[in-house]
Design an enzyme around this catalytic site. Structure first.
Site, short mmCIF file in Angstrom:
data_model
loop_
_atom_site.label_atom_id
_atom_site.label_comp_id
_atom_site.label_asym_id
_atom_site.label_seq_id
_atom_site.Cartn_x
_atom_site.Cartn_y
_atom_site.Cartn_z
N ARG A 138 0.84 -1.20 0.00
CA ARG A 138 0.00 0.00 0.00
C ARG A 138 0.87 1.24 0.00
NH1 ARG A 138 -1.89 0.11 4.86
NH2 ARG A 138 -0.51 1.81 5.48
N TYR A 188 -17.64 16.69 -15.16
CA TYR A 188 -17.96 15.27 -15.25
C TYR A 188 -18.92 14.90 -14.12
CZ TYR A 188 -17.17 10.31 -14.24
OH TYR A 188 -17.34 8.99 -13.93
N ASP A 233 -8.10 18.69 -14.72
CA ASP A 233 -8.38 17.33 -15.19
C ASP A 233 -8.02 17.28 -16.67
OD1 ASP A 233 -9.49 14.96 -16.13
OD2 ASP A 233 -11.16 15.03 -14.73
N LYS A 263 -8.72 5.93 -19.09
CA LYS A 263 -9.10 6.43 -20.40
C LYS A 263 -7.90 6.36 -21.36
CE LYS A 263 -13.08 7.36 -18.39
NZ LYS A 263 -12.84 7.29 -16.94
#
Length: 383
Positions: free
Chosen positions: A52, A105, A178, A203
C-alpha cells in the site's frame, strides 16, 4: 529521465522503465506482493515495506506519469475519483471553497455535492471560459482551488489554463486541471501554470478498456510529498497488475492519440454537415467558441466528439441504440469507438441540477478503427 532531455514518445517508453538490473528484463516486472522481507528491524530493502505504501511496479508507473506530464511527482490511484478525493482531502479543509466547471464530469459533481459537501467543503459551479464569472465566484481567504476540465466532459468546452492559473495564484489558491480528455500527449497543464494535473488513467493513458486507475501529477515537490502521505494514509492505490497494464498502455499513447485525432477530425467534419445533427461540439472546428484557446494550449484537438441530435432527446437515444460498430458503453479513450447518451448514462448523477446535460446530447469516443467504417456506422445510425 525528464522532458528537458527527451521527447514525449521516448519518455513514454523508457521513463521509470529501465531494464531489470537482476535479470535484464526489458519490461518492468509485476511485483505481485503485499509485503517485503526486511534485512533487520527498521531496515527495509530499498525502502519497501508494504505494497500500500510503495510497490516497484507502481513506482515505475508514477515516475513515467511525472515524466510525460513534465511534473515533479506522479502518484497512481485505484481510480480517477480516488485521485480526486485524495487531492481534495489533502489541500482543502472544512469551510474551504472550490470553483468547479458548470459542466463538470458527473462523477466529479457527485463527489463534490454528495461527499465533500458533507464534511464542510463548499463549491460554486461557473462557466470556466468566463473569467469574470470565475473571479466573481471567488471568496478571498476561503477559495482554495479552481477545479478545471479542459476539454470538459461531455460538452467539450475549453478553459484558458494560463489565465485561470494567474487568477488562482492572485488569490493564493491553486489550479487543478483534469487533463483526461486531452491526455499528456496533446496538452501539458503544468507547463501552462497549473499546480496539479488529474487523470482518469482508465481512459487514454491506459487506452485499452482493460484497467481502471487514476493519477495526480504535481509541479511542486512539496505538494507531491503531501499527496503521497495521504495516498498511503487513505489507501486508494492501484494494484501492481493494474499499474503494469497502465504502464504498458502509456508506451503507445502518442501513436494512438494521433489516430484518435485523425479519426475525430473526419467525423466532426462529417457530422457538422449532416441534416440529423443540430450542433457539433468539437474544439477542432473553427466554429467552436473555444477553438482559438484550444489551438494555443493543445497540439491537436483530441478524440472526443459530442453532438446534439436535430430530432431531440428521442432521436439521440435512437442513434445510440442503432449504432453497431460504435459500442454503446460508458467510459472513453480506448482503441475501440464508443457511443453514449450522457444524460442517462455517465452524467445521470447531475440530472435535475444546474449541471444537467442536454437530453439531446450524444457523446462519441472515437477509436482507432478504419475511419470509413466508423463513418458508415454513423450514417446508418443517424438514419
Amino acid at each position: 529521465m525528464t522532458a528537458n532531455e527527451y521527447g514525449f514518445d521516448t519518455l513514454a517508453i523508457h521513463a521509470g522503465q529501465e531494464p531489470d538490473p537482476r535479470t535484464g528484463a526489458v519490461v518492468p516486472p509485476i511485483y505481485q506482493t503485499s509485503t517485503y522481507a526486511q534485512d533487520a528491524v527498521g531496515a527495509p530493502r530499498l525502502g519497501y515495506e508494504y505494497s500500500r505504501s510503495s510497490n516497484p511496479t507502481r513506482d515505475a508507473l508514477q515516475e513515467c506519469l511525472a515524466a510525460i506530464e513534465a511534473g515533479r511527482r506522479g502518484l497512481a490511484f485505484a481510480s480517477g475519483l480516488a485521485a480526486e478525493d485524495t487531492l481534495l482531502r489533502t489541500v482543502c479543509r472544512p469551510g474551504d471553497h472550490v470553483v468547479i466547471p458548470n459542466d463538470a464530469y458527473g462523477g466529479t459533481f457527485r463527489l463534490f455535492s454528495k461527499v465533500a459537501e458533507r464534511w464542510g467543503l463548499d463549491w460554486t459551479a461557473v462557466p470556466l471560459d468566463d473569467l469574470d464569472a470565475v473571479r466573481a465566484a471567488f471568496r478571498p481567504g476561503h477559495t482554495r482551488l479552481i477545479w478545471a476540465e479542459t476539454p470538459t466532459n461531455p460538452l467539450l468546452n475549453i478553459a484558458d489554463i494560463p489565465a485561470l492559473a494567474g487568477l488562482a495564484h492572485e488569490y493564493d489558491a491553486m489550479l487543478a486541471v483534469d487533463n483526461t480528455f486531452a491526455s499528456p500527449y496533446l496538452q501539458q497543464p503544468l507547463a501552462l501554470g497549473a499546480d496539479v494535473v488529474i487523470h482518469s488513467t482508465t481512459k487514454y493513458i491506459g487506452g485499452h478498456s482493460d484497467v481502471v486507475g487514476g493519477a495526480l501529477i504535481t509541479a511542486d515537490a512539496g505538494l507531491g510529498d503531501e499527496l503521497a502521505f495521504h495516498q498511503n494514509a487513505m489507501g486508494g492505490v492501484n494494484g501492481p497488475f493494474d499499474a503494469w497494464l497502465t504502464l504498458r498502455g502509456i508506451k503507445t499513447l502518442g501513436v494512438r492519440m494521433d489516430r484518435h485525432c485523425d479519426n475525430a477530425e473526419r467525423i466532426a467534419g462529417y457530422l457538422s454537415e449532416h441534416k440529423a445533427v443540430a450542433q457539433v461540439l468539437y474544439p477542432g472546428l473553427e466554429s467552436h467558441p473555444g477553438h482559438e484557446i484550444a489551438a494555443k494550449q493543445m497540439s491537436r484537438f483530441g478524440g472526443m466528439v459530442s453532438f446534439r441530435a436535430a430530432g431531440g432527446p428521442e432521436k439521440a437515444v435512437e442513434i445510440c441504440n442503432r449504432a453497431k460498430l460504435f459500442v454503446l458503453a460508458e467510459s472513453l479513450g480506448g482503441v475501440e469507438s464508443l457511443i453514449e447518451h450522457p444524460g442517462q448514462m455517465t452524467h445521470l448523477s447531475a440530472a435535475g441540477s444546474a449541471l444537467e446535460v442536454p437530453a439531446d446530447l450524444v457523446r462519441l469516443s472515437v477509436g482507432i478503427e478504419t475511419v470509413d467504417d466508423l463513418l458508415a456506422d454513423l450514417e446508418q445510425a443517424l438514419g
